[in-house]
Design a protein around this motif. Structure first.
Motif, mmCIF file in Angstrom:
data_model
loop_
_atom_site.group_PDB
_atom_site.id
_atom_site.type_symbol
_atom_site.label_atom_id
_atom_site.label_comp_id
_atom_site.label_asym_id
_atom_site.label_seq_id
_atom_site.Cartn_x
_atom_site.Cartn_y
_atom_site.Cartn_z
ATOM 1 N N TYR A 165 101.597 27.015 63.451
ATOM 2 C CA TYR A 165 101.662 27.819 64.670
ATOM 3 C C TYR A 165 100.375 27.706 65.478
ATOM 4 O O TYR A 165 100.413 27.570 66.700
ATOM 5 C CB TYR A 165 101.964 29.293 64.353
ATOM 6 C CG TYR A 165 102.250 30.089 65.598
ATOM 7 C CD1 TYR A 165 103.531 30.111 66.138
ATOM 8 C CD2 TYR A 165 101.241 30.774 66.260
ATOM 9 C CE1 TYR A 165 103.800 30.807 67.304
ATOM 10 C CE2 TYR A 165 101.499 31.480 67.426
ATOM 11 C CZ TYR A 165 102.777 31.489 67.949
ATOM 12 O OH TYR A 165 103.029 32.170 69.113
ATOM 13 N N PHE A 166 99.230 27.755 64.800
ATOM 14 C CA PHE A 166 97.956 27.702 65.510
ATOM 15 C C PHE A 166 97.385 26.284 65.572
ATOM 16 O O PHE A 166 96.181 26.079 65.483
ATOM 17 C CB PHE A 166 96.964 28.704 64.912
ATOM 18 C CG PHE A 166 97.353 30.128 65.229
ATOM 19 C CD1 PHE A 166 97.118 30.654 66.489
ATOM 20 C CD2 PHE A 166 97.981 30.907 64.288
ATOM 21 C CE1 PHE A 166 97.493 31.959 66.801
ATOM 22 C CE2 PHE A 166 98.363 32.210 64.578
ATOM 23 C CZ PHE A 166 98.115 32.732 65.841
ATOM 24 N N VAL A 196 98.090 27.815 72.377
ATOM 25 C CA VAL A 196 98.778 29.101 72.215
ATOM 26 C C VAL A 196 98.194 30.043 73.263
ATOM 27 O O VAL A 196 96.982 30.050 73.488
ATOM 28 C CB VAL A 196 98.562 29.692 70.794
ATOM 29 C CG1 VAL A 196 99.213 31.065 70.676
ATOM 30 C CG2 VAL A 196 99.094 28.760 69.720
ATOM 31 N N GLN A 197 99.045 30.821 73.905
ATOM 32 C CA GLN A 197 98.607 31.833 74.872
ATOM 33 C C GLN A 197 98.822 33.218 74.270
ATOM 34 O O GLN A 197 99.765 33.418 73.502
ATOM 35 C CB GLN A 197 99.425 31.726 76.171
ATOM 36 C CG GLN A 197 99.225 30.445 76.935
ATOM 37 C CD GLN A 197 97.830 30.354 77.518
ATOM 38 O OE1 GLN A 197 97.300 31.322 78.048
ATOM 39 N NE2 GLN A 197 97.216 29.193 77.397
ATOM 40 N N ALA A 198 97.960 34.160 74.639
ATOM 41 C CA ALA A 198 98.118 35.523 74.133
ATOM 42 C C ALA A 198 97.800 36.529 75.230
ATOM 43 O O ALA A 198 96.997 36.267 76.127
ATOM 44 C CB ALA A 198 97.205 35.756 72.931
ATOM 45 N N LEU A 237 103.517 38.466 66.788
ATOM 46 C CA LEU A 237 102.922 39.741 67.190
ATOM 47 C C LEU A 237 101.770 40.064 66.250
ATOM 48 O O LEU A 237 101.836 39.776 65.054
ATOM 49 C CB LEU A 237 103.961 40.859 67.160
ATOM 50 C CG LEU A 237 105.130 40.694 68.132
ATOM 51 C CD1 LEU A 237 106.115 41.843 67.972
ATOM 52 C CD2 LEU A 237 104.642 40.597 69.562
ATOM 53 N N ASN A 238 100.732 40.677 66.806
ATOM 54 C CA ASN A 238 99.507 40.930 66.055
ATOM 55 C C ASN A 238 99.029 42.359 66.294
ATOM 56 O O ASN A 238 99.024 42.835 67.421
ATOM 57 C CB ASN A 238 98.458 39.929 66.536
ATOM 58 C CG ASN A 238 97.098 40.063 65.875
ATOM 59 O OD1 ASN A 238 96.092 39.850 66.529
ATOM 60 N ND2 ASN A 238 97.022 40.376 64.617
ATOM 61 N N ARG A 239 98.636 43.026 65.193
ATOM 62 C CA ARG A 239 98.018 44.349 65.284
ATOM 63 C C ARG A 239 96.833 44.355 64.350
ATOM 64 O O ARG A 239 96.971 44.083 63.153
ATOM 65 C CB ARG A 239 98.989 45.446 64.886
ATOM 66 C CG ARG A 239 98.344 46.833 64.965
ATOM 67 C CD ARG A 239 99.297 47.916 64.479
ATOM 68 N NE ARG A 239 98.582 49.145 64.259
ATOM 69 C CZ ARG A 239 97.973 49.474 63.123
ATOM 70 N NH1 ARG A 239 97.984 48.659 62.107
ATOM 71 N NH2 ARG A 239 97.345 50.628 63.007
ATOM 72 N N PHE A 257 101.282 36.672 70.871
ATOM 73 C CA PHE A 257 101.000 35.237 70.984
ATOM 74 C C PHE A 257 102.278 34.521 71.391
ATOM 75 O O PHE A 257 103.367 34.872 70.925
ATOM 76 C CB PHE A 257 100.559 34.655 69.641
ATOM 77 C CG PHE A 257 99.265 35.221 69.112
ATOM 78 C CD1 PHE A 257 98.049 34.846 69.659
ATOM 79 C CD2 PHE A 257 99.269 36.099 68.058
ATOM 80 C CE1 PHE A 257 96.850 35.356 69.161
ATOM 81 C CE2 PHE A 257 98.085 36.612 67.548
ATOM 82 C CZ PHE A 257 96.890 36.233 68.092
ATOM 83 N N ARG A 258 102.131 33.509 72.230
ATOM 84 C CA ARG A 258 103.288 32.706 72.638
ATOM 85 C C ARG A 258 102.909 31.239 72.620
ATOM 86 O O ARG A 258 101.919 30.845 73.230
ATOM 87 C CB ARG A 258 103.782 33.106 74.016
ATOM 88 C CG ARG A 258 105.034 32.370 74.417
ATOM 89 C CD ARG A 258 105.718 33.052 75.590
ATOM 90 N NE ARG A 258 107.010 32.501 75.824
ATOM 91 C CZ ARG A 258 108.121 32.825 75.179
ATOM 92 N NH1 ARG A 258 108.082 33.714 74.237
ATOM 93 N NH2 ARG A 258 109.254 32.252 75.481
ATOM 94 N N LYS A 259 103.700 30.460 71.900
ATOM 95 C CA LYS A 259 103.484 29.024 71.824
ATOM 96 C C LYS A 259 104.361 28.363 72.880
ATOM 97 O O LYS A 259 105.560 28.630 72.930
ATOM 98 C CB LYS A 259 103.865 28.545 70.423
ATOM 99 C CG LYS A 259 103.389 27.157 70.120
ATOM 100 C CD LYS A 259 102.987 27.090 68.657
ATOM 101 C CE LYS A 259 102.576 25.709 68.277
ATOM 102 N NZ LYS A 259 101.241 25.376 68.686
ATOM 103 N N PRO A 260 103.757 27.524 73.710
ATOM 104 C CA PRO A 260 104.567 26.875 74.773
ATOM 105 C C PRO A 260 105.608 25.911 74.213
ATOM 106 O O PRO A 260 105.540 25.471 73.119
ATOM 107 C CB PRO A 260 103.542 26.134 75.620
ATOM 108 C CG PRO A 260 102.240 26.209 74.927
ATOM 109 C CD PRO A 260 102.389 27.137 73.760
#
Length: 186
Positions: free
Chosen positions: A49-50, A54-56, A164-166, A183-186
């Motif tokens: 994923y990373f 990646v945009q957040a 999603l991150n917390r 987070f969103r991966k294009p």
């Protein structure tokens, strides 16, 4: 002398209440573990994923829930063998910019380590199912002075593009606020 039936019933009722309270309190005190999510899908693939862009979008809320800061993050990750680099470029709602570069290590078995300039020691990560948890101490500037805060940072894979991150932030065990990101991966 044998206690009467109503006294026995009251004792049983009191015992049941005490047991219920004890179990309830112990459940409140047990923090989740990554393995609690081992059956959840889609599986979190932290390295996959990373990798790449990646945009957040995120925000920091204080302990009362008030939004204190909003921000966006442009990220770029790359891996070579078991070592990775994750570059994060933050843009805050007040126009401030910040850059963090993580040096990551895949230890195998769903375990990771991370280092960055503002991280004290090593961030320790554990991945299972759709979740990954990192625990670390970060130096955060407060009124121009760096203060060390502890972070309990959870990421959950929602689908092929979204995580999603917390991250709960604390000092001396006192919860001070949360960082929430999408987070969103294009």
């Amino acid at each position: 002398m044998t206690p009467s039936k109503p006294i026995i019933q009251r004792r049983k009722a009191v015992g049941a209440i005490v047991l219920t309270l004890a179990l309830g309190l112990s459940a409140c005190g047990s923090a989740p573990k990554p393995t609690d999510y081992q059956a959840e899908q889609p599986a979190m693939d932290f390295r996959g994923y990373f990798s790449g862009p990646v945009q957040a979008h995120g925000m920091f809320t204080d302990r009362s829930g008030r939004v204190v800061k909003r921000f966006t993050v442009a990220m770029q990750g790359r891996w070579s063998g078991d070592s990775g680099v994750l570059e994060e470029d933050f843009t805050y709602s007040n126009g401030e910019k910040e850059r963090r570069v993580w040096q990551l290590k895949d230890l195998g078995g769903g375990r990771f380590e991370g280092r960055a300039a503002d991280i004290v020691g090593v961030a320790v990560g554990e991945q299972s199912g759709n979740a990954i948890r990192f625990s670390y101490t970060m130096r955060v500037p407060v009124d121009g002075k760096p203060i060390e805060f502890q972070f309990d940072d959870w990421m959950y894979r929602v689908d092929g593009q979204v995580v999603l991150n917390r991250a709960a932030m604390s000092k001396f065990g006192i919860h001070l606020g949360d960082v929430t990101l999408s987070f969103r991966k294009p």
